[in-house]
Write an enzyme that holds these catalytic residues in place. Structure first.
Site, PDB file in Angstrom:
ATOM      1  N   ASP A  10      36.807 -14.234 -38.896  1.00 41.71           N
ATOM      2  CA  ASP A  10      37.587 -13.684 -39.989  1.00 41.71           C
ATOM      3  C   ASP A  10      36.574 -13.088 -40.957  1.00 41.71           C
ATOM      4  OD1 ASP A  10      39.833 -13.223 -41.708  1.00 41.71           O
ATOM      5  OD2 ASP A  10      39.232 -14.977 -42.863  1.00 41.71           O
ATOM      6  N   ARG A  11      37.003 -12.202 -41.825  1.00 39.34           N
ATOM      7  CA  ARG A  11      36.058 -11.567 -42.754  1.00 39.34           C
ATOM      8  C   ARG A  11      36.003 -12.293 -44.100  1.00 39.34           C
ATOM      9  NH1 ARG A  11      36.694  -5.700 -45.495  1.00 39.34           N
ATOM     10  NH2 ARG A  11      37.451  -7.045 -47.151  1.00 39.34           N
ATOM     11  N   ASP A  12      37.053 -12.134 -44.905  1.00 41.89           N
ATOM     12  CA  ASP A  12      37.049 -12.698 -46.261  1.00 41.89           C
ATOM     13  C   ASP A  12      37.088 -14.221 -46.199  1.00 41.89           C
ATOM     14  OD1 ASP A  12      37.147 -10.057 -47.228  1.00 41.89           O
ATOM     15  OD2 ASP A  12      39.335 -10.051 -47.148  1.00 41.89           O
ATOM     16  N   ASP A 127      38.905 -19.055 -42.260  1.00 36.27           N
ATOM     17  CA  ASP A 127      39.048 -19.918 -43.437  1.00 36.27           C
ATOM     18  C   ASP A 127      40.505 -20.246 -43.741  1.00 36.27           C
ATOM     19  OD1 ASP A 127      39.809 -17.371 -44.363  1.00 36.27           O
ATOM     20  OD2 ASP A 127      39.136 -17.833 -46.394  1.00 36.27           O
TER      21      ASP A 127
END
Length: 171
Positions: A10-12, A127
């Site tokens: 995932d990025r953020d 996250d």
């Protein structure tokens, strides 16, 4: 045909700081501590690195695709171009339903097909619970980082990307 092991990311909240609002300006895009090191370790261990990220701000008209691509170029430039591919979903249920959007798994399915990924030897590091749910739908092991959904999942937990890599992937 040789299948590849992969770390889906995932990025953020995993690669860059989760701000609690949309991150689309380079001035707000803060790469988290240990990210480059964690990615280098997994790359040296033979993993593909593929980002899977929801970018609903596009559908909501807050930012555009070019803003997302600029952030991804910035990320790649600061981590030595370690990421093999990046998939992002520009949709949000307020405008368009989409199977691309996590917790659905179409972004993962597309990456698995394109890159010939061995799901049994692959991980999704995210996250939020929706990252873990998307991973489960395609048979990839999920690892939850941070505190956001840590009480709502039985997935293995780590403080951050580097901790996840050291605890669960190359241990």
């Amino acid at each position: 045909m040789r299948l590849h092991k992969c770390i889906f990311l995932d990025r953020d909240g995993v690669l860059n700081r989760e701000r609690g609002e949309y991150t689309y300006k380079l001035s707000d895009f803060e790469i988290l501590s240990g990210v480059k090191e964690g990615l280098e370790i997994t790359k040296k261990s033979g993993y593909l690195l593929i980002v899977i990220t929801n970018q609903a701000g596009i559908a909501k008209g807050i930012y555009n695709t070019d803003d997302v691509l600029k952030c991804h170029s910035y990320l790649q430039a600061h981590i030595g171009d370690l990421i093999d591919d990046i998939y992002f979903c520009p949709h949000h249920p307020v405008t368009t339903e989409s199977l691309l959007r996590k917790p659905d798994s179409l972004m993962l399915e597309k990456a698995i097909a394109k890159w010939e990924v061995d799901t049994d030897k692959s991980y999704m590091i995210g996250d939020s619970l929706r990252d873990i749910q998307a991973a489960e739908k395609v048979g990839v092991k999920g690892i939850l980082v941070g505190e956001k959904d840590s009480n709502n999942s039985t997935a293995p937990k780590a403080k951050n990307l580097l901790d996840a890599v050291n605890k669960f992937i190359v241990s």
